[in-house]
Design an enzyme around this catalytic site. Structure first.
Site, PDB file in Angstrom:
ATOM      1  N   GLY A  14       0.838  -1.203   0.000  1.00  0.00           N
ATOM      2  CA  GLY A  14       0.000   0.000   0.000  1.00  0.00           C
ATOM      3  C   GLY A  14       0.871   1.250   0.000  1.00  0.00           C
ATOM      4  N   VAL A  27      17.727   8.480  -4.068  1.00  0.00           N
ATOM      5  CA  VAL A  27      18.313   8.898  -5.348  1.00  0.00           C
ATOM      6  C   VAL A  27      19.393   9.964  -5.112  1.00  0.00           C
ATOM      7  CG1 VAL A  27      17.829  10.064  -7.547  1.00  0.00           C
ATOM      8  CG2 VAL A  27      16.246   8.316  -6.678  1.00  0.00           C
ATOM      9  N   ARG A  75       0.663  -5.168  -6.232  1.00  0.00           N
ATOM     10  CA  ARG A  75       0.749  -6.470  -5.573  1.00  0.00           C
ATOM     11  C   ARG A  75       1.078  -7.449  -6.699  1.00  0.00           C
ATOM     12  NH1 ARG A  75      -0.441  -4.551  -0.465  1.00  0.00           N
ATOM     13  NH2 ARG A  75      -2.355  -3.364  -0.323  1.00  0.00           N
ATOM     14  N   ASP A 106       5.500  -4.925   5.927  1.00  0.00           N
ATOM     15  CA  ASP A 106       5.965  -6.272   6.252  1.00  0.00           C
ATOM     16  C   ASP A 106       5.984  -7.220   5.052  1.00  0.00           C
ATOM     17  OD1 ASP A 106       6.964  -6.923   8.699  1.00  0.00           O
ATOM     18  OD2 ASP A 106       5.007  -6.967   9.683  1.00  0.00           O
ATOM     19  N   THR A 128       4.392   2.492   5.569  1.00  0.00           N
ATOM     20  CA  THR A 128       2.983   2.079   5.601  1.00  0.00           C
ATOM     21  C   THR A 128       2.259   2.972   6.597  1.00  0.00           C
ATOM     22  OG1 THR A 128       1.426   0.391   6.389  1.00  0.00           O
ATOM     23  CG2 THR A 128       3.673   0.191   7.179  1.00  0.00           C
ATOM     24  N   ILE A 129       1.006   3.296   6.278  1.00  0.00           N
ATOM     25  CA  ILE A 129       0.259   4.151   7.214  1.00  0.00           C
ATOM     26  C   ILE A 129      -0.079   3.404   8.506  1.00  0.00           C
ATOM     27  CG2 ILE A 129      -0.755   5.582   5.392  1.00  0.00           C
ATOM     28  CD1 ILE A 129      -3.439   4.038   5.944  1.00  0.00           C
ATOM     29  N   ASP A 130       0.041   2.069   8.489  1.00  0.00           N
ATOM     30  CA  ASP A 130      -0.458   1.262   9.611  1.00  0.00           C
ATOM     31  C   ASP A 130       0.430   1.291  10.864  1.00  0.00           C
ATOM     32  OD1 ASP A 130      -2.418   0.507   7.800  1.00  0.00           O
ATOM     33  OD2 ASP A 130      -1.388  -1.338   7.236  1.00  0.00           O
ATOM     34  N   ASP A 132       2.587  -0.812  11.704  1.00  0.00           N
ATOM     35  CA  ASP A 132       2.446  -2.158  12.282  1.00  0.00           C
ATOM     36  C   ASP A 132       3.683  -3.031  12.091  1.00  0.00           C
ATOM     37  OD1 ASP A 132       2.258  -2.386   9.543  1.00  0.00           O
ATOM     38  OD2 ASP A 132       0.551  -3.755   9.559  1.00  0.00           O
ATOM     39  N   ARG A 157     -17.463  15.773  13.968  1.00  0.00           N
ATOM     40  CA  ARG A 157     -17.867  16.294  15.286  1.00  0.00           C
ATOM     41  C   ARG A 157     -18.786  17.525  15.148  1.00  0.00           C
ATOM     42  NH1 ARG A 157     -15.783  17.024  20.687  1.00  0.00           N
ATOM     43  NH2 ARG A 157     -14.485  15.193  20.784  1.00  0.00           N
ATOM     44  N   ARG A 165     -26.041  13.768  17.247  1.00  0.00           N
ATOM     45  CA  ARG A 165     -25.953  12.396  16.739  1.00  0.00           C
ATOM     46  C   ARG A 165     -24.726  11.675  17.281  1.00  0.00           C
ATOM     47  NH1 ARG A 165     -27.257  13.329  10.330  1.00  0.00           N
ATOM     48  NH2 ARG A 165     -29.511  13.333  10.523  1.00  0.00           N
ATOM     49  N   MET A 172      -8.383   2.892   9.008  1.00  0.00           N
ATOM     50  CA  MET A 172      -7.481   1.835   8.524  1.00  0.00           C
ATOM     51  C   MET A 172      -6.451   1.417   9.565  1.00  0.00           C
ATOM     52  SD  MET A 172      -6.622   2.488   4.552  1.00  0.00           S
ATOM     53  CE  MET A 172      -7.625   1.752   3.270  1.00  0.00           C
ATOM     54  N   ARG A 174      -5.043  -2.102   9.001  1.00  0.00           N
ATOM     55  CA  ARG A 174      -4.997  -3.560   8.804  1.00  0.00           C
ATOM     56  C   ARG A 174      -5.335  -4.261  10.119  1.00  0.00           C
ATOM     57  NH1 ARG A 174      -3.009  -6.209   4.233  1.00  0.00           N
ATOM     58  NH2 ARG A 174      -1.954  -4.367   3.479  1.00  0.00           N
ATOM     59  N   ARG A 215     -24.814  12.811  31.515  1.00  0.00           N
ATOM     60  CA  ARG A 215     -24.017  13.945  32.032  1.00  0.00           C
ATOM     61  C   ARG A 215     -24.178  15.184  31.166  1.00  0.00           C
ATOM     62  NH1 ARG A 215     -20.018   9.932  32.808  1.00  0.00           N
ATOM     63  NH2 ARG A 215     -19.101  10.542  30.822  1.00  0.00           N
ATOM     64  N   LYS A 217     -23.862  15.195  27.528  1.00  0.00           N
ATOM     65  CA  LYS A 217     -23.160  15.212  26.219  1.00  0.00           C
ATOM     66  C   LYS A 217     -24.145  15.382  25.081  1.00  0.00           C
ATOM     67  CE  LYS A 217     -18.829  12.855  27.035  1.00  0.00           C
ATOM     68  NZ  LYS A 217     -17.831  11.939  26.546  1.00  0.00           N
ATOM     69  N   HIS A 219     -23.063  14.958  21.656  1.00  0.00           N
ATOM     70  CA  HIS A 219     -22.672  14.173  20.472  1.00  0.00           C
ATOM     71  C   HIS A 219     -21.687  13.104  20.904  1.00  0.00           C
ATOM     72  CE1 HIS A 219     -18.793  16.297  20.302  1.00  0.00           C
ATOM     73  NE2 HIS A 219     -19.502  17.320  20.739  1.00  0.00           N
TER      74      HIS A 219
HETATM   75  O1  F6P Z   1      -1.338  -1.271   4.625  1.00  0.00           O
HETATM   76  C1  F6P Z   1      -2.004  -0.118   4.271  1.00  0.00           C
HETATM   77  C2  F6P Z   1      -3.462  -0.412   4.057  1.00  0.00           C
HETATM   78  O2  F6P Z   1      -4.104   0.766   3.650  1.00  0.00           O
HETATM   79  C3  F6P Z   1      -4.175  -1.032   5.242  1.00  0.00           C
HETATM   80  O3  F6P Z   1      -4.538  -0.083   6.197  1.00  0.00           O
HETATM   81  C4  F6P Z   1      -5.319  -1.715   4.571  1.00  0.00           C
HETATM   82  O4  F6P Z   1      -5.761  -2.814   5.338  1.00  0.00           O
HETATM   83  C5  F6P Z   1      -4.734  -2.167   3.266  1.00  0.00           C
HETATM   84  O5  F6P Z   1      -3.618  -1.362   3.024  1.00  0.00           O
HETATM   85  C6  F6P Z   1      -5.658  -2.083   2.089  1.00  0.00           C
HETATM   86  O6  F6P Z   1      -5.013  -2.655   1.008  1.00  0.00           O
HETATM   87  P1  F6P Z   1      -5.464  -2.508  -0.513  1.00  0.00           P
HETATM   88  O7  F6P Z   1      -4.632  -1.433  -1.116  1.00  0.00           O
HETATM   89  O8  F6P Z   1      -5.146  -3.839  -1.108  1.00  0.00           O
HETATM   90  O9  F6P Z   1      -6.921  -2.176  -0.511  1.00  0.00           O
END
Ligand code: F6P
Length: 323
Positions: A14, A27, A75, A106, A128-130, A132, A157, A165, A172, A174, A215, A217, A219
């Site tokens: 991703g 580079v 991929r 990973d 990766t944004i995750d 992880d 918000r 509401r 996201m 993963r 209390r 709230k 929202h």
């Molecule tokens: O690893 C980054 C990520 O955006 C995860 O947060 C998410 O589960 C996955 O990739 C989504 O993958 P794809 O690009 O295959 O939809």
């Protein structure tokens, strides 16, 4: 001790904001140190198809502020086969590539390990944004993604308050809850549901909402990590149980795009240059990592066996502050 001349860089898995800063640094630091640097397009798929070209200083001009990756990513089912791996190795030979810099998560590092086992010197940069990846405290793209999520939370918000509401926001990550827990704290969520923690919908979501309403709230916000999912069903359940109008929002790919933050631009730049330094120092098969606020590199094979555990203090804090 410089034994290499030609290196290649690819982005895989991703995409994540800040990957371009890392490509740019590989580079420019490479060329600064007398190396020829090739850009591989579309990750491992591009490598096995020979989709690479030599990059110059100007090839990476005007990209540090751009989200996504100029090298694109893919991929590649073929790369995961024995034949695909061999094809990638022989293509690297055709271009005389001495070492490969892999920017990704990973899964991308597992691809690097497979190549390393066939003799390619690979250096990984966590992107990766995750956030992880077990071997590093930080992955490129994480900060930008969190800021994007927070911007959405603040907007949701506003309208949640106006209509009194509840909103269920799926973010996201993963199988990891890093984005969820931090954005939940920063966005003042009533409940944060993470893959790392068992949860009971009545105790962990309905109860804090009802207590909050008692209390005064006006929202309510529930953050659900992607690894749990089911935001729409959770929203229906909340509405049924509390009679508070509840909407689900699944943020999706909005979180992966956008202009990288300072943090991701600088981290991408530092990690890219560090990867080149590893190669110049004659190191083999390393993963660049941020550990205890220091940029280090660790053995690729060792890195892949490391796991990351969720910060329990953050979870506890989120519960105390949700009152
Ligand atoms: O690893 C980054 C990520 O955006 C995860 O947060 C998410 O589960 C996955 O990739 C989504 O993958 P794809 O690009 O295959 O939809």
């Amino acid at each position: 001790m410089q034994t290499i001349k030609n290196i290649a860089v690819l982005t895989s898995g991703g995409d994540a904001p800040g990957m371009n800063a890392a490509v740019r640094a590989v580079v420019r630091a490479g060329i600064y140190n007398g190396l020829n640097v090739y850009g591989v397009y579309k990750g491992y798929e591009g490598l096995l198809n020979g989709d690479l070209e030599q990059l110059q200083l100007r090839s990476v001009g005007d990209i540090i502020q751009r989200g996504g990756t100029i090298l694109q990513t893919a991929r590649s089912p073929e790369f995961n086969t024995e034949a695909g791996l061999k094809k990638a190795m022989s293509m690297a030979k055709v271009f005389n590539i001495d070492a490969l810099v892999v920017i990704g998560g990973d899964g991308s590092f597992r691809g690097a390990k497979d190549l390393a086992e066939l003799g390619m010197n690979c250096v990984g940069i966590p992107g990766t944004i995750d956030n992880d990846i077990g071997s590093t405290d930080y992955t490129i793209g994480y900060d930008t993604a969190m800021n994007t999520v927070l911007d959405s939370i603040d907007k949701i918000r506003d309208t949640s308050y106006s209509h009194e509401r509840c909103s269920v926001l799926e973010v996201m990550g993963r199988n990891a809850g890093w984005i969820a827990v931090n954005c939940g704290i920063a966005g003042g969520a009533e409940a944060i549901i993470l893959p790392e923690e068992e949860f009971n919908i009545d105790e962990d979501i309905i109860l804090p909402i009802v207590q909050g309403r008692n209390r005064g709230k006006k929202h309510y916000l529930v953050i659900v990590a992607e690894g749990i999912g089911g935001a729409v069903d959770i929203a229906k359940y909340i509405e049924e149980k509390t009679q508070i109008v509840t909407r689900a929002t699944i943020l999706g790919y909005i979180q992966r795009g956008g202009t990288p933050t300072v943090c991701d631009r600088v981290m991408g730049s530092r990690m890219g240059a560090h990867a080149v330094n590893c190669l110049l120092e004659g190191k083999k098969n390393r993963i660049v990592a941020l550990r205890d606020n220091k940029l280090v590199d660790i053995d690729l094979f060792e890195a892949l066996s490391m796991s990351k555990t969720m910060d329990k203090e953050l979870i506890n804090l989120s519960k105390i502050l949700a009152m």
